[in-house]
Design an enzyme around this catalytic site. Structure first.
Site, PDB file in Angstrom:
ATOM      1  N   ARG A 147     -46.028 -13.780   5.343  1.00 53.89           N
ATOM      2  CA  ARG A 147     -47.210 -12.936   5.576  1.00 53.89           C
ATOM      3  C   ARG A 147     -47.534 -12.101   4.334  1.00 53.89           C
ATOM      4  O   ARG A 147     -46.657 -11.426   3.787  1.00 53.89           O
ATOM      5  CB  ARG A 147     -46.915 -12.010   6.764  1.00 53.89           C
ATOM      6  CG  ARG A 147     -47.946 -10.948   7.028  1.00 53.89           C
ATOM      7  CD  ARG A 147     -49.169 -11.505   7.700  1.00 53.89           C
ATOM      8  NE  ARG A 147     -50.021 -10.437   8.179  1.00 53.89           N
ATOM      9  CZ  ARG A 147     -51.266 -10.633   8.587  1.00 53.89           C
ATOM     10  NH1 ARG A 147     -51.786 -11.852   8.588  1.00 53.89           N
ATOM     11  NH2 ARG A 147     -51.987  -9.623   9.010  1.00 53.89           N
TER      12      ARG A 147
ATOM     13  N   GLU B 250     -25.464  -5.895  34.441  1.00 49.78           N
ATOM     14  CA  GLU B 250     -23.999  -5.851  34.257  1.00 49.78           C
ATOM     15  C   GLU B 250     -23.514  -4.422  33.998  1.00 49.78           C
ATOM     16  O   GLU B 250     -22.540  -4.193  33.281  1.00 49.78           O
ATOM     17  CB  GLU B 250     -23.560  -6.791  33.120  1.00 49.78           C
ATOM     18  CG  GLU B 250     -24.150  -8.171  33.270  1.00 49.78           C
ATOM     19  CD  GLU B 250     -23.158  -9.278  33.490  1.00 49.78           C
ATOM     20  OE1 GLU B 250     -21.963  -9.022  33.418  1.00 49.78           O
ATOM     21  OE2 GLU B 250     -23.615 -10.395  33.765  1.00 49.78           O
TER      22      GLU B 250
HETATM   23  N1  COS Z   1     -10.133  -2.359  36.614  1.00 51.94           N
HETATM   24  C1  COS Z   1      -9.294  -2.016  37.615  1.00 51.94           C
HETATM   25  N2  COS Z   1      -9.505  -0.943  38.412  1.00 51.94           N
HETATM   26  C2  COS Z   1     -10.605  -0.213  38.185  1.00 51.94           C
HETATM   27  C3  COS Z   1     -11.510  -0.493  37.155  1.00 51.94           C
HETATM   28  C4  COS Z   1     -11.234  -1.635  36.353  1.00 51.94           C
HETATM   29  N3  COS Z   1     -12.035  -2.006  35.362  1.00 51.94           N
HETATM   30  N4  COS Z   1     -12.495   0.418  37.165  1.00 51.94           N
HETATM   31  C5  COS Z   1     -12.219   1.267  38.174  1.00 51.94           C
HETATM   32  N5  COS Z   1     -11.079   0.883  38.786  1.00 51.94           N
HETATM   33  C6  COS Z   1     -10.417   1.545  39.913  1.00 51.94           C
HETATM   34  C7  COS Z   1     -10.064   2.982  39.551  1.00 51.94           C
HETATM   35  O1  COS Z   1      -8.792   3.067  38.939  1.00 51.94           O
HETATM   36  C8  COS Z   1     -10.061   3.672  40.924  1.00 51.94           C
HETATM   37  O2  COS Z   1      -8.847   3.351  41.576  1.00 51.94           O
HETATM   38  P1  COS Z   1      -8.171   4.409  42.622  1.00 51.94           P
HETATM   39  O3  COS Z   1      -9.153   4.588  43.743  1.00 51.94           O
HETATM   40  O4  COS Z   1      -6.925   3.718  43.023  1.00 51.94           O
HETATM   41  O5  COS Z   1      -7.966   5.665  41.835  1.00 51.94           O
HETATM   42  C9  COS Z   1     -11.163   2.925  41.658  1.00 51.94           C
HETATM   43  O6  COS Z   1     -11.318   1.642  41.015  1.00 51.94           O
HETATM   44  C10 COS Z   1     -12.483   3.664  41.639  1.00 51.94           C
HETATM   45  O7  COS Z   1     -12.853   3.858  40.281  1.00 51.94           O
HETATM   46  P2  COS Z   1     -13.699   5.113  39.799  1.00 51.94           P
HETATM   47  O8  COS Z   1     -13.092   6.355  40.373  1.00 51.94           O
HETATM   48  O9  COS Z   1     -13.848   5.014  38.318  1.00 51.94           O
HETATM   49  O10 COS Z   1     -15.070   4.835  40.567  1.00 51.94           O
HETATM   50  P3  COS Z   1     -16.483   5.507  40.338  1.00 51.94           P
HETATM   51  O11 COS Z   1     -17.210   5.353  41.610  1.00 51.94           O
HETATM   52  O12 COS Z   1     -16.341   6.886  39.771  1.00 51.94           O
HETATM   53  O13 COS Z   1     -17.171   4.670  39.152  1.00 51.94           O
HETATM   54  C11 COS Z   1     -18.141   2.746  38.085  1.00 51.94           C
HETATM   55  C12 COS Z   1     -17.120   3.325  39.069  1.00 51.94           C
HETATM   56  C13 COS Z   1     -19.296   3.672  37.717  1.00 51.94           C
HETATM   57  C14 COS Z   1     -17.391   2.371  36.827  1.00 51.94           C
HETATM   58  C15 COS Z   1     -18.631   1.511  38.835  1.00 51.94           C
HETATM   59  O14 COS Z   1     -19.310   1.920  40.000  1.00 51.94           O
HETATM   60  C16 COS Z   1     -19.505   0.609  38.000  1.00 51.94           C
HETATM   61  O15 COS Z   1     -19.023  -0.161  37.148  1.00 51.94           O
HETATM   62  N6  COS Z   1     -20.838   0.647  38.236  1.00 51.94           N
HETATM   63  C17 COS Z   1     -21.756  -0.265  37.607  1.00 51.94           C
HETATM   64  C18 COS Z   1     -21.914  -1.484  38.447  1.00 51.94           C
HETATM   65  C19 COS Z   1     -22.470  -2.636  37.698  1.00 51.94           C
HETATM   66  O16 COS Z   1     -22.028  -2.972  36.613  1.00 51.94           O
HETATM   67  N7  COS Z   1     -23.454  -3.306  38.302  1.00 51.94           N
HETATM   68  C20 COS Z   1     -24.063  -4.425  37.715  1.00 51.94           C
HETATM   69  C21 COS Z   1     -24.176  -5.503  38.726  1.00 51.94           C
HETATM   70  S1  COS Z   1     -23.679  -7.041  38.123  1.00 51.94           S
HETATM   71  S2  COS Z   1     -25.239  -7.825  37.321  1.00 51.94           S
END
Ligand code: COS
Length: 379
Positions: A268, A363
């Site tokens: 361009r 995701e």
């Molecule tokens: N691997 C293993 N365990 C996990 C983990 C992981 N990656 N992430 C969380 N956990 C466990 C935690 O250790 C906790 O265990 P305990 O209850 O025994 O303490 C439990 O799971 C709950 O975790 P947390 O307290 O972190 O939960 P929250 O509700 O605060 O938050 C998030 C969780 C925000 C991380 C989660 O809801 C999330 O990933 N949300 C996004 C969802 C997403 O990606 N959607 C897209 C759809 S697919 S296209």
């Protein structure tokens, strides 16, 4: 010594994927996007070439490639069409909870349907009132005899219209907390499963997205993945496998838009010279090249850790978040370099621009990735 080079097999896979994409995807990507049509023919060809079910190990009929090769293929596919890449990798996404927590019996039965029988499956997590807040979902199961009865609605489900089964997360009715969640496999032809109309989307238009409703659906006990109460962790671990590949998709979109912008800037002319001779354009191109390379390093490191069997939550979130933020910035600048033409459908960068946006959302939004990263670094 660290090794930043691909091995001979990875070089050959990347080359084969690039050639396939240039021949079979690039020429038809615009058509499928315009028609919002699911590219059945392309999906079949991807299967034929071994470019499908990439996340499924060879013992269950997958192509038996390493995680870096998987990411290289997804990057190439998304450079050609992110909608096709999303639909093509949805079987891998659905397979992760089964691979992470499923019995050998479930793996053999359901993964071979995806590989040997040529079926599709969907990962069913998101609900109308529960996107980022997985814990807040309302889908539930209740035990009746030796079966579970599932009720709930899942939305934004990739390939739902075509799927043979759904990998679903649901609470045990009346229970609270992370141990109340259960991962289960639900057959598409079960009574009470209904699929909503195909969503009309800004981008990824060749990928089908629809809601799925479960109304008193009976699920055999043996279709629970892992043990009752394992579901939240299984789905979170599955996302640690999926997010690096979402990063690879974003990388492909960024790379494609950058390549188009580079060619255009060298053709361009304005004010009697090529626009690539202007420092303003040069800086944009330099930033694109630099941030794409940084994204690639993060994606490759996260898949290296997956391959080593030590998936890292932070590495997965770094890769997904950085690569998709980079993609959005790169496609925005690519449209800017094209000027008015960038806004016209005939020029490819407009599609990259529309396709990139979802990558900061799906995701796990990039705000959620930062929540995840902050939790890990502060714990
Ligand atoms: N691997 C293993 N365990 C996990 C983990 C992981 N990656 N992430 C969380 N956990 C466990 C935690 O250790 C906790 O265990 P305990 O209850 O025994 O303490 C439990 O799971 C709950 O975790 P947390 O307290 O972190 O939960 P929250 O509700 O605060 O938050 C998030 C969780 C925000 C991380 C989660 O809801 C999330 O990933 N949300 C996004 C969802 C997403 O990606 N959607 C897209 C759809 S697919 S296209």
């Amino acid at each position: 010594m660290m090794n930043f080079t691909l091995n001979d097999e990875q070089v050959a896979i990347k080359k084969m994927a690039r050639e396939f994409v240039n021949k079979e995807i690039v020429p038809v990507a615009r058509k499928y996007d315009e028609e919002e049509a699911f590219p059945v023919v392309v999906m079949e060809k991807l299967r034929e070439y071994g470019l499908f079910n990439l996340g499924i190990p060879e013992q269950y009929g997958g192509p038996g490639i390493d995680k870096l090769s998987h990411a290289l293929i997804i990057e190439e596919m998304a450079r050609g069409c992110a909608g096709i890449a999303t639909s093509a990798d949805a079987n891998s996404l659905s397979a992760y909870p089964i691979l992470v927590g499923g019995s050998e019996e479930l793996k053999k039965k359901y993964l071979s349907r995806l590989t040997h029988d040529g079926k599709y499956a969907s990962f069913a997590l998101t609900e109308p009132q529960s996107g980022s807040d997985v814990m807040g979902m309302s889908s539930n199961i209740e035990k009746v005899g030796n079966e579970y009865v599932l009720n709930g609605e899942k939305c934004f489900i990739t390939n739902a219209t075509h799927s043979d089964f759904f990998v679903v997360l649901a609470k045990l009715k009346g229970e609270r907390g992370s141990k109340s969640f259960n991962a289960l496999i639900v057959e598409r032809d079960s009574d009470g499963v209904s699929i909503g109309p195909k969503e009309k989307k800004l981008g990824l238009r060749s990928s089908d997205t629809a809601s799925v409703t479960f109304n008193d659906v009976r699920v055999p006990e043996k279709n629970i993945i892992g043990s009752l109460g394992d579901g939240f962790k299984i789905f979170m671990q599955a996302l640690s496998h999926a997010r690096p590949m979402a990063g690879a998709q974003a990388l492909g979109v960024a790379q494609g838009a950058y390549e188009e912008a580079l060619i255009y800037a060298k053709e361009r002319k304005q004010f009697g010279q090529l626009i690539s001779d202007f420092q303003g354009i040069q800086f944009m191109l330099a930033d694109m090249a630099m941030t794409i390379e940084a994204s690639r390093l993060l994606v490759h490191k996260s898949v290296y850790l997956l391959q080593e069997g030590v998936p890292s939550v932070t590495a997965a979130s770094f890769a997904k978040c950085f690569a998709s933020d980079t993609a959005m910035k790169v496609v925005t600048d690519a449209v800017q370099i094209f000027g008015g033409y960038g806004y016209i459908r005939e020029y490819g960068v407009e599609k990259y621009f529309r396709d990139a946006k979802i990558m900061q959302i799906y995701e796990g939004t990039n705000q959620i990735q930062r929540v995840v990263i902050a939790k890990e670094i502060l714990k």
